[in-house]
Design an enzyme around this catalytic site. Structure first.
Site, PDB file in Angstrom:
ATOM      1  N   CYS A 113      39.241  39.447  31.041  1.00  8.88           N
ATOM      2  CA  CYS A 113      40.486  40.570  30.924  1.00  8.88           C
ATOM      3  C   CYS A 113      41.603  39.781  30.225  1.00  8.88           C
ATOM      4  CB  CYS A 113      40.656  40.871  32.493  1.00  8.88           C
ATOM      5  SG  CYS A 113      41.827  42.472  32.403  1.00  8.88           S
ATOM      6  N   HIS A 166      35.519  43.408  33.544  1.00 11.00           N
ATOM      7  CA  HIS A 166      35.293  42.348  34.801  1.00 11.00           C
ATOM      8  C   HIS A 166      33.979  42.280  35.140  1.00 11.00           C
ATOM      9  CE1 HIS A 166      39.613  41.939  35.957  1.00 11.00           C
ATOM     10  NE2 HIS A 166      39.696  42.960  35.311  1.00 11.00           N
ATOM     11  N   GLU A 205      32.466  40.528  37.015  1.00 13.20           N
ATOM     12  CA  GLU A 205      32.102  40.486  38.564  1.00 13.20           C
ATOM     13  C   GLU A 205      32.284  41.769  39.260  1.00 13.20           C
ATOM     14  OE1 GLU A 205      36.675  40.105  38.378  1.00 13.20           O
ATOM     15  OE2 GLU A 205      35.040  39.434  37.283  1.00 13.20           O
TER      16      GLU A 205
END
Length: 213
Positions: free
Chosen positions: A88, A193, A195
């Protein structure tokens, strides 16, 4: 092997920590820690730089507010060529300059500027938030098993306009092309992202652990 997630108060790193720890365990990639200590970054085998929020604030928090932290990142990622992943705003920091609020110098690791997303379709809102399909334009070991059409999760209002098209590995369509992945030498960055990107993101993390540039 030690992987560090750099903590400079730029967002909640809990989900990133859990995802990286999970995949490190699956591929036997050693220890994953979240740290703000330069000495931890200096001894790391892999460095991950997350980031949420405004570009100038993240830059100041990293390069001014924490003595020695940025220098340790440069030593590890550039001088020692340890694999580096920006996420990001952490990816955007790799640019030459950010244009959010005011012109702010970046790391200048990958040429280009961070500019506001301006969709050609007025119905598309900014920030660009939610799931979008990746469109891959180049191969890379960290993208092994990732294909055009795979979904990734985005939350951002600014994007990395890369100077050298060869250093942009993927983009998404959001009323125009929006950079999704950049890479050069031993560094890679994702605007989304990983994750939070389910199987696509976990595959990227796993590949990052196994990447030997």
């Amino acid at each position: 092997m030690l992987t560090v997630l750099v903590d400079y108060d730029s967002g909640n790193l809990h989900s990133a920590e859990k995802a990286f720890q999970r995949m490190a365990l699956e591929v036997d990639a050693g220890e994953v820690i979240v740290t703000s200590k330069p000495e931890d970054v200096a001894r790391a085998d892999r460095i991950v730089l997350p980031g949420d929020g405004a570009y100038p604030a993240c830059r100041n928090a990293l390069m001014q507010d924490r003595a020695g932290l940025y220098e340790a990142i440069v030593e590890a990622a550039i001088a020692k060529a340890r694999p580096f992943m920006g996420i990001c705003v952490g990816m955007q920091m790799m640019a030459s300059v950010g244009r959010e609020y005011t012109d702010t110098p970046g790391f200048d690791w990958i040429g280009g500027e961070v500019v506001k997303i301006e969709p050609s379709d007025a119905s598309l809102k900014v920030p660009h938030m939610g799931w979008n399909d990746l469109i891959l334009s180049a191969k890379h070991p960290v993208l092994d098993g990732v294909e055009t059409g795979n979904h990734a999760y985005f939350v951002h209002s600014y994007q990395f306009d890369v100077a050298n098209p060869g250093e942009r590995l993927a983009h998404v369509d959001y009323g125009g092309e929006v950079t999704a992945i950049v890479a050069r030498d031993t560094m890679i960055g994702t605007q989304f992202h990983p994750e939070k990107s389910q199987s696509t993101g976990l595959r990227l993390i796993s590949n990052f652990f196994q990447w030997s540039p």
